[in-house]
Design a protein around this motif. Structure first.
Motif, PDB file in Angstrom:
ATOM      1  N   SER A  13       0.579  -1.124   0.045  1.00  0.00           N
ATOM      2  CA  SER A  13       0.398   0.001  -0.145  1.00  0.00           C
ATOM      3  C   SER A  13       0.828   1.568   0.061  1.00  0.00           C
ATOM      4  O   SER A  13       1.859   1.545   0.500  1.00  0.00           O
ATOM      5  N   GLY A  68       0.270   4.240   0.994  1.00  0.00           N
ATOM      6  CA  GLY A  68      -0.298   4.690   2.077  1.00  0.00           C
ATOM      7  C   GLY A  68      -1.037   6.186   2.439  1.00  0.00           C
ATOM      8  O   GLY A  68      -0.779   7.262   2.995  1.00  0.00           O
ATOM      9  N   CYS A 110      -3.764   6.938   0.666  1.00  0.00           N
ATOM     10  CA  CYS A 110      -5.611   6.642   0.544  1.00  0.00           C
ATOM     11  C   CYS A 110      -6.035   6.140   2.155  1.00  0.00           C
ATOM     12  O   CYS A 110      -5.353   5.224   2.486  1.00  0.00           O
ATOM     13  N   CYS A 133      -7.231   2.554   2.430  1.00  0.00           N
ATOM     14  CA  CYS A 133      -6.220   1.120   1.719  1.00  0.00           C
ATOM     15  C   CYS A 133      -5.009   1.079   3.399  1.00  0.00           C
ATOM     16  O   CYS A 133      -4.557   0.184   3.330  1.00  0.00           O
ATOM     17  N   GLY A 153      -6.640  -1.127  -2.902  1.00  0.00           N
ATOM     18  CA  GLY A 153      -6.913  -1.060  -1.783  1.00  0.00           C
ATOM     19  C   GLY A 153      -8.307  -2.145  -2.016  1.00  0.00           C
ATOM     20  O   GLY A 153      -8.076  -2.864  -1.425  1.00  0.00           O
TER      21      GLY A 153
END
Ligand SMILES: Cc1cc2nc3c(=O)[nH]c(=O)nc-3n(C[C@H](O)[C@H](O)[C@H](O)COP(=O)(O)O)c2cc1C
Ligand code: SF4
Ligand code: FES
Lengths: 862, 154, 420
Positions: C339, C341, C343, C346, C389
Motif C-alpha cells: 500500500s 499510504g 489514501c 487502504c 486497495g
C-alpha cells in the motif's frame, strides 16, 4: 455556463470547479481533511466522498470537476457509512489524548468525529507508536497523531518552496519528517503548523499554555519585522501574547507567515525591556520619573539650540516606528528644534534608491502591489535574496517560477537557487557592470519608444562595453549575459526586484541607473526590498532632510509654506544632513545633540566603532527604545518605548499600502507619540493629541499624498498608492561609465553583509524563539575558500579587516561566489559593520560598503 | 559528494529525461553503489547532483523497498515468500538460512557476508520457490540445494 | 498455434539482434515507417488488441486519444513492472525476446508521435536490465532507434528506467510519478495520462505483452491477427501458471481459452494427482475460484461473468494441502506492504485486515472476526484512491465467500488443521 445539481439544488457556475467548491458556493458542507484551498489537490483522505449520478462508485468531491448536468448527492446512508468507515480508519492508530493535546478545540479530526464519526472502537490490535519528537527547538512533532493528509508537506513543497519535510517510508509506515529526522533546519516559516488539521506538528512556544477556548481576545494587526507588512492575529491571554497566527483570506500574506513573524513576537515580553526613563547621572544611567526625563530632554535641547542653532541638532527616526510616531518626530525636529537634520536607517538603501528612481520616473514608481510579482512572466532580482529579506515577497517569486515565469537572479540569492532559470553570479562588485551588459543586449532587441526623451538621450549617450569585455570583467560566460537579456525581453509583464546590496555601493546610483534603464526599456514594475516594516512610512512622513510629509520637496516654497502655515512655525528652508553625514558631522563637532528614536546606529551603521566614538562625543544624546541597545547605553537620556504589540498606529509597506497596527495588550509605559509630544509641548510645539488617530488627522492635512485618509479607510484596505505621479524634482543623472573602476582583485576576499532570514536588525536577538533557531553568526565562505583553508562547517575562523577582527564559526555556502565572505549583522559584539568601512554614494547618500578586504585564518576554538 | 565518475554517470542519465528530477532513482542506485548503502551523505550527494531537495530525496529513497538504509553484507539474499513460493515452503527456507548462518530476515551476518531480505513476488512463481542473490536468479529451491547455492557466495 | 510472443525463445541467443533479425525481426518496423501513423493506429484498432496489463483497455483507442492531443512532446511508456503476485509472463519477453518489445515500441512511438520511450522495469529483474540495455544499444547501432530510424526522418529514443521494489508503480499514474523521480503514488484521474501524463504531456502506457503484439499485427495485418483468440478479445495471450500443477510455466495460448484447459491440458493437471482446492486465475488481486467454477473462458470480457477477472493471466493453482486462510493472510500482508499510504482506507485497512487474518491463522481468532473482516473490507471497497486497495478488500471478501467454513474452522479450532 455549467449547471450542476447538488442535493436537489441547481447551482450555476461560470467555469468548471470541483464538486466541493461548487457545494461550498451554495453553502452545502462536505467534510474534508486533506483538502486545503491553498494547496495542490490530493484526494487522499477520502472523507469527501459523494454520490454522483451515473457513476458506479462514490467520488471524492475535492478532486472531481463538475460537468454540465451533473447530479450530486452529499448526504445519504451510503455516504454516512463511508464517512464513518474512513473516520474509524483514521482513529485506529490515533492516540486518544485529546485532553492533553494543544490542538483540542480546534482539531479537524475531533470536530469530524464528533459530527460524523463512529461510536465504539472495535480495533483490537496495538496502535502504531511513535514517540513525540522534541529534537527541534521550535517545532514538536507527534506522528502518532498524524492523519497523513500531507497538508504540511504540500505546504512546504508547493507553497513555501522549502521542501524541508517529506513523507518517508510507505503505506502504514509512512512518516513525515525533515531530512535530519529530528531538527527541521528549514526556513522555519511554520506554515506547516497552520495547515496541520490535527495536533501532529505544533509550536513549542506556547506548548501547554495555549487552549483555543482560553484565548481572551484576538487582535488583527500587522507584523513588525519587514516591509511586506503581513497581517496576523495576536491571540491574547492574561494580558500577554499567547500566540500569533496568520489567517487565510487575510492580508497580503493570505495565511502565510515567515519565521520572524510567526515565532519572533516574543521579544516584546523579554525581561530586558527598559522599564523606566533613565538619565545619566555621574556617568551612570539612573531611573527617573517621566517628568524629570521630559524636562531634562527639553531643557538640554533648548539650551543647545540657543547656543549652537538648530543646525547643530539632529534626529534619527525609525522604520520600526509607526507613521504617527514618525510624523510627530519630524515635527518635533523641524518645528521644535528648528532643524531639517532628520533621517532614518532607510537611508542605508531604501530611501535613497526610491528618491533616485522617483526623480526619473515620478513619485510612486516603486509602489507596486506585491501580488503582481507572482503574476509576472519574468522577474529580475538584483542585490539581495528576497526570500530572506522580505520572505513573503520572496514566495511570490517562487510561485511565479512554478507558474513558468523566467526568474533571473544576479548575485547571492540562495533562496531562489532552485527557482531561477538563470542565476548569474558575477565577480563581486561588478553587478553594475553586468547590468550595463544586459542593457546593451536589450538595446539590440528593443526599440526606443520615445516616451521619456530625456532618459533615452542619456541611455543613447552611454558608451557601453561589449558583452565579451563585460563577460571577462564579471567572469561570466558571454552567452549567459545574452541569454539573460533575451529571457526578460520578450515577455509582457516583468518585475525588477532590487535589494540593498547594490545600493550600498559608493557608486550605487549607477547601478540604479542601469536598472532604471532596463526597467524603462522593458516597461518593468520595480520593487525595492525593505528590511523594516515602515521604511516607506519614514519617507512619507517626512523623516528626510529634504522632504516634507507626503514626499514634498522642502525647497519648493509652496509646499514649505503650506507646512509652516499648518504648524504655525517657520522651518529652515535648506535641506538637512543625511544619516551618515550626521554621524560625520557629530564626529567633526558640528552636530552637538541627537535624538534617536527606535534605532541603533552604534551597531547598525558601517564603521560602527567610529560611529560609537562620534555619538559618544555629542554633548547630548537622547535614545528612545525598548531595549538598552549599544546606542542607548551611551545616551544621556533613555526613554522607554512601547513595543509593536502595545501600540496603535499605522505602517506603510513597500508597496505603499498603509495598514493598521493595533494594541493587543495593556501597557505599562507611555506611547511613543505621547513621549514626543510631552517634549514638544515643553518646546512650545503644538501637539494637541489624545490618540494616534488625532495625529493621523493632522498628518492628512499636512500631507497632500494622504488627503482625507482615515483609519476607517486603512482598515478597509483602501490605503494604497500605486499611482505614478510626475517627478517632483526632475533631475536626470549625468553618467560617465568609462571611469568605472573595478574594485575586486583576483584572489582577494571581500567582506559583505548577509541579510539573514532568522534575524532582523538588533531586535530579533531579543527573541528567545529566533535565538533558539539561530543563536550566533556564521561566516559564510564558498566551497573553494573552504578547501583552500581546509576548514569545514563549524570551525572557528578569525576574520580581520583594517577595522578590526572577529572570531566566528564558519559555514560553507555553495551559493557563494569565491571572492566574497558573508557575515550577518545581528549579534551583540559580533557585528559585521564593525569590520567595514564605507564611502558615501554622492547621489543616494547611502554608505557604500564595498571593497573591504578581509583575511581569514583558522581561529582558536571558543 | 559523489565521485567524479559517478557524477558523470548521473549527468548522462539526466540527459535522457526532459527533467533533471527523473534521475533521482538511478542516482540513488549509483550512490548506493558508491556508499554501500544510502547514508545521509549519499542522499545529500544525490540531492546535490539532481537539484532535488534532500528531504524529498529521502522521501523517495524510503518509498522503494530495494534501496538500502543500513549497511548490508557482501551478498544480498532476496528470498521470495509470496503465495506461490510460500506454498512450496519458502518459509522453511527462511528457517534454514537462519539456522545455518544465524541470519534473520532484515539482518546481516556478523561476518558481513550475507544480508537477507524477504521479498514480495519476484516473478519466478513457475519455478518457485526462488531467490535473488545479488543480481542472480536462483529458482526451484529446495531445502537441500539452497545452502549449496549460497556456499558459492563467499 | 504458432507462437508469436515467445517465438524463437528456445534459441539460446534469442536476445541477440542478429538472431532476432534472422527470424524475421524488424521487418514490421520497416513496414510501419512506410505507413502513415494514422494507418498504424487504425490497424491496431481493427485488430481488437486489448491491453495485457490487467485492465484490458483497447490499445488502439488509447493511442488515438494520445495522438489526437495537440500537446507535444508525447511519450511512450512500457509497463514492465510486473508486480502482481503470481505473474511472470513479461519476464520471458524481457529476457529472451527483448527486440520484439523494442520493435513494438518503435512502431508505437512512430504511430502516436512519441519521440521518447521508457521501459519502466521492476527492480527485481536485474538480469533483464542488462539484457534490455544491450538490446537497446544494438538497436541504436543498427539505426533501429535514434534520430533517423532506418534512414528516415523518424525519431525514437528508448531507455530503461529501473524501479526499486514498489508494486504500486505498476499502476500507470504511480509509474509516471516514479519515472519523474517521485514517490510512486497514484495521481488523480482525470486527467488521464493520454492527455496529461509523463511531464504533463500526452502519454501512452502499455504493458510489455501488449506492445509485443504490435509487430505481428503490422506485419500480418489486423484481419489475420483478429482470427486468433476470442471474438471480444483477439490475439494470443501469455498465461503463467504456478502452484500445484505438473508443468508450471508460461504458456502462449489464444485469448479466451478455458481455464480448465490451461490447468489440465497445458499445465498437466494437478501435481501428483492431488485434488484441486482453488484457483486464482489472474494474479493475487483477482477473485479466487473454487474447483466447480473453473470452466470459464479466460479473457477480459468473459471472466467477470464467471465471478473473477483475467487480470494478468497469472493462474495460481492450489491443491488440497493448502491452507487458504494462510494464503489469504499472506496476500493481505503483501497488500499491507505494498500500500502506498496515500489514501486512508487502504493505508489503514490493509494493515488491519492483515492483523485480523494473522490472528485467525495463528489460532487467536475470535467470534465475530469474520464479520469484522467483511465489514472492514466493505469500508475499503470502492472508497480507495486506486484499485490496489479495492484488490485487497475483494481478496478478503472472495476468500470468505467461497471458503468461509475454513475461516470458521480456524477460529473454532484455534488454528489450522492442515498444518501442525
Ligand atoms: C495496483 C496496480 C498494479 C498494476 N501493475 C501492473 C503491472 O505490474 N504491469 C502492467 O503492465 N500493468 C499493471 N497495472 C495496470 C496498469 O495501470 C495499466 O493499466 C497498464 O499498464 C496499461 O497497459 P495495457 O493497456 O497495455 O494493459 C496495474 C494496475 C494497478 C491498479
Ligand atoms: S488504494 Fe490508496 S493507499 Fe492503496 S495503493 Fe492505491 S492510492 Fe495508495
Ligand atoms: S478532502 Fe477529498 S479526499 Fe480528502
Amino acid at each position: 455556463m455549467i449547471t450542476v445539481t447538488i442535493n436537489g439544488k441547481d447551482i450555476k457556475l461560470e467555469k468548471p470547479v470541483t464538486i466541493l467548491e461548487a457545494a461550498r458556493t451554495a453553502g452545502i458542507e462536505i467534510p474534508t481533511l486533506c483538502y486545503h484551498e491553498s494547496l495542490e489537490l490530493y484526494g487522499g483522505c477520502r472523507l469527501c466522498l459523494v454520490e454522483v449520478e451515473k457513476m458506479p462508485k462514490l467520488q471524492t468531491a475535492c478532486t472531481l470537476y463538475v460537468t454540465d448536468g451533473m447530479v450530486v448527492r452529499t448526504e445519504s446512508e451510503q455516504i454516512a457509512d463511508a464517512r464513518r468507515g474512513i473516520l474509524e480508519f483514521l482513529l485506529i492508530n490515533h492516540p486518544l489524548d485529546c485532553p492533553y493535546c494543544d490542538k483540542a478545540g480546534e482539531c479537524d479530526l475531533q470536530d469530524l468525529v464528533e459530527k460524523y464519526g463512529p461510536t465504539a472502537g472495535r480495533f483490537a490490535e496495538g496502535k502504531r507508536k511513535h514517540p513525540e519528537s522534541f529534537d527541534d527547538p521550535i517545532i514538536v512533532r507527534n506522528m502518532e497523531r498524524c492523519v497523513m493528509c500531507t497538508r504540511c508537506v504540500r505546504m512546504c513543497d508547493g507553497v513555501q518552496g522549502d521542501s524541508a519535510i517529506a513523507v518517508t517510508n510507505r503505506g502504514s509506515h509512512s512518516f513525515i519528517e525533515p531530512f535530519s529526522g529530528g531538527r527541521y533546519n528549514c526556513e522555519y516559516c511554520g506554515n506547516c503548523l497552520t495547515v496541520c488539521p490535527v495536533g501532529a506538528i505544533m509550536s513549542r512556544l506556547h506548548r501547554h499554555s495555549y487552549r483555543a477556548w482560553l484565548v481572551e481576545t484576538e487582535v488583527n494587526t500587522v507584523c513588525s519585522y519587514c516591509g511586506v507588512g503581513c497581517s496576523m492575529v495576536i491571540q491574547v491571554r492574561n494580558n500577554s501574547i499567547n500566540r500569533v497566527v496568520p489567517r487565510f483570506g487575510l492580508g497580503i500574506n493570505n495565511g502565510l507567515l515567515c519565521v520572524r513573524g510567526r515565532f519572533g513576537y516574543d521579544y516584546v515580553g523579554n525581561e530586558q525591556r527598559i522599564k523606566s526613563p533613565l538619565v545619566k547621572k555621574g556617568g551612570k544611567l539612573e531611573p527617573v520619573t517621566w517628568n524629570e526625563a521630559f524636562n531634562t530632554v527639553a531643557d538640554r535641547l533648548k539650551a543647545l539650540r540657543e547656543r549652537y542653532g538648530g543646525s547643530a541638532l539632529a534626529g534619527i527616526a525609525s522604520g520600526r516606528c509607526t507613521n504617527e510616531e514618525n510624523y510627530v518626530f519630524q515635527k518635533l525636529m523641524r518645528c521644535g528644534l528648528g532643524t531639517n537634520n532628520i533621517d532614518s536607517s532607510a537611508r542605508l538603501g531604501y530611501s535613497g534608491a526610491q528618491r533616485y528612481l522617483e526623480n526619473i520616473f515620478g513619485q510612486g514608481v516603486t509602489a507596486n502591489p506585491i501580488y503582481g510579482i507572482a503574476n509576472s512572466e519574468a522577474i529580475l532580482i538584483v542585490g539581495g535574496d528576497p526570500t530572506a529579506i522580505n520572505p513573503i515577497l520572496g514566495l511570490q517569486i517562487r510561485t511565479a517560477s512554478r507558474n513558468g515565469a523566467r526568474v533571473i537572479t544576479i548575485g547571492y540569492a540562495p533562496g531562489l537557487e532552485r527557482f531561477n532559470s538563470i542565476g548569474l553570479k558575477p565577480r563581486i562588485f561588478t553587478e553594475g557592470i553586468l547590468l550595463s551588459g544586459i542593457l546593451c543586449e536589450i538595446l539590440k532587441i528593443k526599440p526606443f519608444t520615445g516616451e521619456n526623451q530625456t532618459l533615452e538621450s542619456v541611455i543613447k549617450g552611454l558608451s557601453l562595453r561589449p558583452a565579451r569585455e563585460i563577460a571577462e570583467i564579471c567572469r561570466l560566460a558571454e552567452d549567459d549575459i545574452r541569454k539573460a537579456a533575451e529571457a526578460i525581453c520578450n515577455v509582457s509583464s516583468i518585475s525588477i526586484v532590487i535589494g540593498q546590496d547594490i545600493i550600498q555601493r559608493s557608486n550605487g546610483n549607477r547601478n540604479l541607473f542601469m536598472l532604471s534603464s532596463i526597467g524603462y526599456m522593458l516597461n518593468a514594475r520595480m520593487t525595492l526590498l525593505s528590511e523594516r516594516p515602515n521604511e516607506q512610512g519614514t519617507i512619507d512622513m517626512g523623516c528626510l532632510p529634504d522632504m516634507l510629509p507626503g514626499g514634498r520637496p522642502l525647497e519648493i516654497e509652496t509646499f514649505r509654506k503650506r507646512y509652516e502655515g499648518l504648524a504655525g512655525t517657520e522651518i529652515p528652508s535648506g535641506p538637512g544632513l543625511t544619516l551618515m553625514e550626521m554621524v560625520e558631522a557629530a564626529e567633526a563637532g558640528q552636530i552637538k545633540a541627537m535624538y534617536i528614536m527606535g534605532e541603533n546606529p552604534v551597531f547598525n551603521l558601517p564603521d560602527s566603532n567610529a560611529v560609537k566614538k562620534a555619538l559618544g562625543s555629542l554633548e547630548f544624546l537622547v535614545v528612545q527604545d525598548i531595549f538598552l541597545s549599544e546606542t542607548a547605553k551611551i545616551a544621556d537620556v533613555v526613554l522607554p518605548a512601547l513595543a509593536w504589540s502595545e501600540k496603535e498606529g499605522t505602517y506603510t509597506n513597500l508597496e505603499r499600502r498603509m495598514q493598521h497596527v493595533r494594541r493587543a495588550v495593556d501597557i505599562q509605559g507611555m506611547e511613543d507619540w505621547r513621549i514626543i509630544s510631552e517634549i514638544g509641548k515643553r518646546l512650545e510645539v503644538s501637539m494637541p493629541y489624545n490618540s494616534s488617530e488625532d495625529i493621523m488627522a493632522e498628518m492628512v492635512r499636512v500631507s497632500p499624498l494622504h488627503t482625507g485618509l482615515t483609519y476607517e479607510d486603512v482598515d478597509k484596505g483602501n490605503a494604497l498608492w500605486p499611482y505614478k505621479g510626475e517627478p517632483l524634482r526632475a533631475e536626470m543623472p549625468s553618467l560617465s561609465l568609462s571611469d568605472e573602476n573595478i574594485i575586486a582583485d583576483k584572489g582577494k576576499l571581500y567582506l559583505m553583509v548577509r541579510r539573514p532570514l532568522f534575524h532582523s536588525g538588533t531586535l530579533s536577538r531579543r527573541s528567545y524563539a529566533l535565538n533558539n533557531i539561530c543563536s550566533e553568526p556564521y561566516l559564510r565562505i564558498s566551497r573553494a575558500v573552504a578547501e583552500r583553508l581546509s576548514v569545514k562547517d563549524g570551525d572557528v575562523l578569525k576574520v580581520s579587516t583594517v577595522k578590526g577582527s572577529l572570531q566566528v564559526k564558519t559555514k560553507v555556502d555553495i551559493s557563494l561566489n569565491d571572492s566574497a565572505v558573508l557575515l550577518t549583522n545581528n549579534f551583540e559584539g559580533m557585528g559585521a559593520f564593525s569590520l567595514l568601512g564605507y564611502k558615501l554614494d554622492p547621489v543616494t547618500k547611502a554608505p557604500g560598503i564595498e571593497g573591504t578586504e578581509v583575511t581569514i585564518e583558522k581561529g582558536k576554538p571558543r | 559528494m559523489l565521485s567524479e565518475k559517478a557524477i558523470k554517470q548521473v549527468d548522462e542519465i539526466i540527459a535522457r529525461y526532459p527533467a533533471k528530477r527523473s534521475a533521482v532513482m538511478p542516482a540513488l542506485y549509483i550512490a548506493q553503489m558508491e556508499f554501500g548503502w544510502l547514508t545521509p551523505e549519499a542522499i545529500e550527494a544525490v540531492s546535490e547532483a539532481t537539484g532535488v531537495p534532500k528531504a524529498t530525496v529521502k522521501g523517495v529513497a524510503t518509498f522503494y523497498a530495494m534501496y538500502k538504509h543500513k549497511p548490508i553484507g557482501r551478498h544480498l539474499i532476496q528470498l521470495c515468500t509470496n503465495v506461490s513460493c510460500m506454498i512450496f515452503g519458502a518459509e522453511r527456507l527462511v528457517d534454514i538460512i537462519k539456522n545455518k548462518y544465524g541470519l534473520e530476515a532484515g539482518g546481516t551476518t556478523a561476518d558481513g557476508r550475507f544480508s537477507l531480505v524477504i521479498m514480495e513476488c519476484i516473478g519466478a512463481c513457475g519455478t518457485a520457490p526462488a531467490m535473488l542473490v545479488d543480481t542472480d536468479f536462483h529458482e526451484n529451491l529446495t531445502e537441500e540445494n539452497i545452502v549449496k547455492i549460497l556456499e558459492n557466495y563467499k | 498455434m504458432e507462437t508469436i510472443l515467445l517465438k524463437n525463445i528456445e534459441n539460446p541467443n534469442s536476445a541477440d539482434i542478429d538472431e532476432y533479425i534472422k527470424a524475421g525481426g524488424y521487418r514490421s518496423l520497416q513496414k510501419a515507417i512506410e505507413m502513415q501513423p494514422k494507418a498504424i493506429i487504425d490497424e491496431v484498432k481493427k485488430s481488437g488488441l486489448r491491453g495485457r496489463g490487467g485492465a484490458g483497455f483497447p490499445t488502439g483507442m488509447k493511442w488515438t486519444f494520445a495522438s489526437s492531443d495537440p500537446k507535444t512532446p508525447r511519450y511512450l511508456l512500457c509497463n514492465a513492472d510486473e508486480g502482481e503476485p503470481g505473474t511472470f509472463k513479461d519476464r520471458p519477453i524481457l529476457e529472451k525476446n527483448p527486440h520484439l518489445l523494442i520493435e513494438g515500441m518503435a512502431i508505437a512511438g512512430y504511430a502516436i508521435g512519441a519521440e521518447y520511450g521508457y521501459i519502466y522495469l521492476r527492480g527485481e529483474y536485474p538480469g533483464a536490465k542488462d539484457i534490455l540495455d544491450t538490446a537497446i544499444r544494438q538497436a541504436y547501432d543498427r539505426g533501429l532507434l535514434g534520430d533517423n530510424i532506418l534512414g528516415r526522418a523518424v525519431r525514437f529514443h528508448l531507455s530503461v528506467h529501473q524501479g526499486a521494489g514498489a508494486y504500486i508503480c505498476g499502476e500507470e499514474t504511480a509509474l509516471i510519478e516514479s519515472l519523474e523521480g517521485e514517490r510512486g503514488q497514484p495521481r488523480i484521474k482525470p486527467p488521464f495520462p493520454v492527455n496529461v501524463g509523463a511531464w504533463s504531456k500526452p502519454t501512452v502506457i502499455n504493458n510489455v505483452e501488449t506492445l509485443s503484439n504490435i509487430p505481428y499485427i503490422i506485419e500480418t495485418g489486423a484481419e489475420a491477427y483478429s482470427k486468433i483468440g476470442s471474438r471480444d478479445c483477439p490475439g494470443p495471450k501469455l498465461y503463467c501458471v504456478s502452484g500445484h500443477v505438473e508443468r508450471p510455466g508460461v504458456y502462449e495460448l489464444p485469448m479466451g481459452i478455458n481455464l480448465r484447459d490451461i490447468i489440465y491440458t497445458h499445465a498437466g493437471g494437478i501435481r501428483g494427482g492431488e485434488k484441486l482446492k482453488a484457483v486464482i486465475p489472474g494474479g493475487v488481486s483477482t477473485p479466487i475460484l473454487p474447483p466447480d467454477k473453473i470452466d470459464c473462458p479466460m479473457d477480459f470480457v468473459n471472466m467477470p461473468k464467471h465471478g473473477s477477472m483475467l487480470g494478468s493471466g497469472a493462474v495460481m493453482v492450489f491443491d488440497d494441502t493448502v491452507c487458504l486462510v494462510k494464503v489469504c493472510y499472506r496476500a493481505l500482508r503483501f497488500f499491507d506492504h505494498e500500500s502506498c499510504g496515500k489514501c486512508t482506507p487502504c493505508r489503514e485497512g490493509t494493515g488491519w485486515l492483515s492483523n485480523i487474518l494473522g490472528r485467525i491463522e495463528h489460532g487467536k481468532g475470535r467470534d465475530g472476526d469474520i464479520e469484522l473482516l467483511l465489514d472492514v473490507a466493505g469500508n475499503m471497497l470502492g472508497k480507495t484512491f486506486c484499485p490496489l486497495g479495492d484488490g485487497a478488500a475483494s481478496v478478503v471478501q472472495n476468500f470468505i465467500r467461497h471458503f468461509r467454513p475454513e475461516f470458521e474452522g480456524h477460529i473454532r479450532d484455534a488454528g489450522c488443521r492442515l498444518q501442525n
